[in-house]
Design a protein around this motif. Structure first.
Motif, PDB file in Angstrom:
ATOM      1  N   ASP A 110      18.384  53.526  60.986  1.00 33.56           N
ATOM      2  CA  ASP A 110      20.440  53.246  61.230  1.00 33.56           C
ATOM      3  C   ASP A 110      20.851  52.259  60.468  1.00 33.56           C
ATOM      4  O   ASP A 110      22.302  51.660  60.057  1.00 33.56           O
ATOM      5  CB  ASP A 110      20.514  53.581  63.064  1.00 33.56           C
ATOM      6  N   GLU A 111      20.478  51.275  60.813  1.00 36.49           N
ATOM      7  CA  GLU A 111      20.530  49.852  60.341  1.00 36.49           C
ATOM      8  C   GLU A 111      21.058  50.393  59.007  1.00 36.49           C
ATOM      9  O   GLU A 111      22.080  49.310  58.161  1.00 36.49           O
ATOM     10  CB  GLU A 111      19.543  48.447  60.501  1.00 36.49           C
ATOM     11  N   LEU A 112      19.723  50.331  58.268  1.00 37.90           N
ATOM     12  CA  LEU A 112      19.974  50.833  56.548  1.00 37.90           C
ATOM     13  C   LEU A 112      21.315  51.335  56.310  1.00 37.90           C
ATOM     14  O   LEU A 112      22.102  51.861  55.787  1.00 37.90           O
ATOM     15  CB  LEU A 112      19.022  52.069  56.291  1.00 37.90           C
ATOM     16  N   ALA A 113      21.961  52.752  57.456  1.00 38.65           N
ATOM     17  CA  ALA A 113      22.563  53.880  57.228  1.00 38.65           C
ATOM     18  C   ALA A 113      23.923  52.428  57.180  1.00 38.65           C
ATOM     19  O   ALA A 113      25.006  52.461  56.936  1.00 38.65           O
ATOM     20  CB  ALA A 113      22.818  54.271  58.375  1.00 38.65           C
ATOM     21  N   HIS A 114      24.127  51.029  58.418  1.00 36.88           N
ATOM     22  CA  HIS A 114      25.223  50.493  58.532  1.00 36.88           C
ATOM     23  C   HIS A 114      25.377  49.609  57.223  1.00 36.88           C
ATOM     24  O   HIS A 114      26.601  49.112  56.948  1.00 36.88           O
ATOM     25  CB  HIS A 114      24.923  49.781  59.842  1.00 36.88           C
ATOM     26  N   ILE A 115      24.108  49.523  56.477  1.00 31.79           N
ATOM     27  CA  ILE A 115      24.158  48.755  55.790  1.00 31.79           C
ATOM     28  C   ILE A 115      24.570  49.412  54.398  1.00 31.79           C
ATOM     29  O   ILE A 115      25.705  48.581  53.733  1.00 31.79           O
ATOM     30  CB  ILE A 115      22.497  47.492  55.033  1.00 31.79           C
ATOM     31  N   ARG A 116      24.599  50.254  54.090  1.00 33.60           N
ATOM     32  CA  ARG A 116      25.274  51.027  52.910  1.00 33.60           C
ATOM     33  C   ARG A 116      26.496  51.137  52.669  1.00 33.60           C
ATOM     34  O   ARG A 116      27.283  51.148  52.409  1.00 33.60           O
ATOM     35  CB  ARG A 116      24.674  52.663  52.675  1.00 33.60           C
ATOM     36  N   ARG A 117      26.960  51.030  54.392  1.00 38.98           N
ATOM     37  CA  ARG A 117      28.385  51.618  54.597  1.00 38.98           C
ATOM     38  C   ARG A 117      29.328  50.230  54.045  1.00 38.98           C
ATOM     39  O   ARG A 117      30.008  50.215  53.289  1.00 38.98           O
ATOM     40  CB  ARG A 117      28.609  51.657  56.157  1.00 38.98           C
ATOM     41  N   LEU A 118      28.459  49.210  54.872  1.00 38.62           N
ATOM     42  CA  LEU A 118      29.303  47.936  54.480  1.00 38.62           C
ATOM     43  C   LEU A 118      28.606  47.265  53.188  1.00 38.62           C
ATOM     44  O   LEU A 118      30.333  47.152  52.895  1.00 38.62           O
ATOM     45  CB  LEU A 118      28.775  46.943  55.604  1.00 38.62           C
ATOM     46  N   ARG A 119      28.037  47.494  52.014  1.00 36.40           N
ATOM     47  CA  ARG A 119      28.128  47.383  51.095  1.00 36.40           C
ATOM     48  C   ARG A 119      29.226  47.873  50.302  1.00 36.40           C
ATOM     49  O   ARG A 119      29.843  47.289  49.481  1.00 36.40           O
ATOM     50  CB  ARG A 119      26.619  47.165  50.439  1.00 36.40           C
ATOM     51  N   ASP A 120      28.700  49.235  50.662  1.00 33.84           N
ATOM     52  CA  ASP A 120      29.691  50.644  49.363  1.00 33.84           C
ATOM     53  C   ASP A 120      31.591  49.862  49.779  1.00 33.84           C
ATOM     54  O   ASP A 120      32.354  49.949  49.023  1.00 33.84           O
ATOM     55  CB  ASP A 120      29.518  51.822  49.830  1.00 33.84           C
ATOM     56  N   GLY A 121      31.820  49.224  50.904  1.00 30.26           N
ATOM     57  CA  GLY A 121      32.818  49.036  51.251  1.00 30.26           C
ATOM     58  C   GLY A 121      33.615  48.206  50.819  1.00 30.26           C
ATOM     59  O   GLY A 121      34.960  47.392  51.022  1.00 30.26           O
ATOM     60  N   SER A 122      33.171  46.880  50.347  1.00 33.60           N
ATOM     61  CA  SER A 122      32.420  45.509  49.949  1.00 33.60           C
ATOM     62  C   SER A 122      32.936  44.521  51.369  1.00 33.60           C
ATOM     63  O   SER A 122      33.347  43.612  50.815  1.00 33.60           O
ATOM     64  CB  SER A 122      33.460  45.505  49.108  1.00 33.60           C
ATOM     65  N   ASP A 123      32.295  44.565  52.154  1.00 34.92           N
ATOM     66  CA  ASP A 123      32.936  44.515  53.316  1.00 34.92           C
ATOM     67  C   ASP A 123      32.187  42.803  53.395  1.00 34.92           C
ATOM     68  O   ASP A 123      32.044  42.114  54.126  1.00 34.92           O
ATOM     69  CB  ASP A 123      32.825  44.945  54.737  1.00 34.92           C
ATOM     70  N   ILE A 124      30.485  43.203  53.429  1.00 34.00           N
ATOM     71  CA  ILE A 124      29.770  41.884  52.894  1.00 34.00           C
ATOM     72  C   ILE A 124      28.914  41.557  52.533  1.00 34.00           C
ATOM     73  O   ILE A 124      28.575  42.896  51.068  1.00 34.00           O
ATOM     74  CB  ILE A 124      28.736  42.239  54.641  1.00 34.00           C
TER      75      ILE A 124
END
Length: 352
Positions: A110-124
């Protein structure tokens, strides 16, 4: 009253140039005449001006944001280390004009799913992993996808020298070994140990430190250690076992302050309030009740983490390295904070 922070206009006035020239010196120094650039830079240094973080983010198209997943609290004691880590991270990140985004997740996937979303959205721009473990899928995914990250914890069961995995950790083996050796040097001949089930990278390292300094043979190592889950009640039950042996232990070292608190309570209930007990993590609870504990240097941990991610100036997100020409990990040494829980063995209290 807090002094007003200097502005671009203040720098321009001090250097006797236009506002745009100051901006050029900061963003495109190569287009500014050397004499002018030096004069503006001297004004920046003299006034202590810091470019606004929002402007820098627009210029670099980077968010200057670090992502960190929080684990759920357990008994309120063991979670205190992470709480202190997050506070120190926020403080030091702010000093570098960086931001920290906290998110929660239910397990590694689940953490990786959050990381993918945040990374793709250029949020982090980069991530900090905590609580690494054997076969940790987060590490391999981040390396494969070239996502900048540093872990607070070693790559258990994998190469410690892979430059693609930057990590910072505290040498728990050394901390427990030194505490055990100090107890023995002070006259304790049977130092028991209460720790976590294996495999646990952190727990196994701490147990190894006790084994190295305990002076026991194989039978003694089996007799004077108890393996249990973390918690105050578990620490109490484990200490009762160690103190009921035909030759009971005369001191106890624990893998956590939760276990040590339980052990200290059990010893007091059995009429041995002076039994030396040492915990690990130096939590506020340990300080409040006078429990000796091994302290993790979290200021150093955070400073090393940010340097590995952003460099010494904290202005550029560093990619995952492909060679170990530069240091890509830090193993920091903890220290023993002695309090009244070990006064019989260590002497006068040295911390509170």
């Amino acid at each position: 009253m807090m002094a007003k922070m200097p502005t671009v206009d203040d720098v321009a006035e001090a250097a006797q140039v236009s506002r745009q020239t100051v901006s050029n010196v900061i963003n495109s120094p190569q287009i500014v005449r050397e004499e002018t650039r030096v004069r503006v830079q001297e004004a920046i240094d003299r006034l202590g001006y810091r470019p606004h973080a929002s402007a820098r983010r627009l210029r670099t198209r980077k968010s200057s944001t670090i992502g960190l997943r929080l684990d759920p609290l357990r008994d309120g004691i063991s979670g205190a280390v992470l709480d202190r880590f997050v506070h120190k991270l926020a403080e030091q990140a702010d000093e570098r004009d960086l931001r920290v985004m906290i998110f929660t997740a239910n397990g590694a996937e689940d953490e990786l799913a959050h990381i993918r979303r945040l990374r793709d959205g250029s949020d982090i721009d980069a991530f900090i992993l905590i609580a690494t473990f054997h076969g940790d899928p987060r590490i391999s995914w981040l390396i494969e996808h070239e996502v900048p990250f540093v872990s607070f914890g070693r790559p258990w069961g994998a190469s410690l020298d892979d430059p693609r995995h930057r990590w910072v950790d505290v040498d728990g083996r050394a901390g427990v070994r030194d505490a055990t050796a100090k107890l023995r040097a002070s006259g304790c001949s049977r130092v028991g140990y209460i720790g976590w089930p294996s495999p646990s990278g952190t727990g196994d390292e701490r147990r190894a430190g006790w084994e190295e300094a305990s002076g026991f043979d194989a039978d003694g190592l089996a007799t004077y250690q108890v393996v249990t889950e973390d918690g105050v009640d578990q620490g109490s039950a484990s200490a009762r076992h160690l103190l009921a042996l035909d030759e009971p232990c005369d001191a106890i070292v624990c893998a956590s302050d939760s276990l040590a608190l339980g052990a200290s309570m059990a010893a007091t209930a059995l009429g041995q309030p002076e039994l030396p007990v040492v915990g690990f993590d130096n939590t506020p609870v340990a300080s409040a009740i006078g429990l000796s504990s091994i302290d993790q240097p979290l200021d150093e941990v955070v400073a090393a983490t940010l340097t590995l991610l952003f460099g010494p100036d904290g202005d550029v997100v560093l990619p995952n390295p492909d060679s170990n020409e530069q240091p890509t990990n830090r193993l920091l040494v903890p220290r023993l904070v002695e309090r009244r829980s070990t006064h019989r063995a260590f002497g006068e209290t040295t911390g509170a």
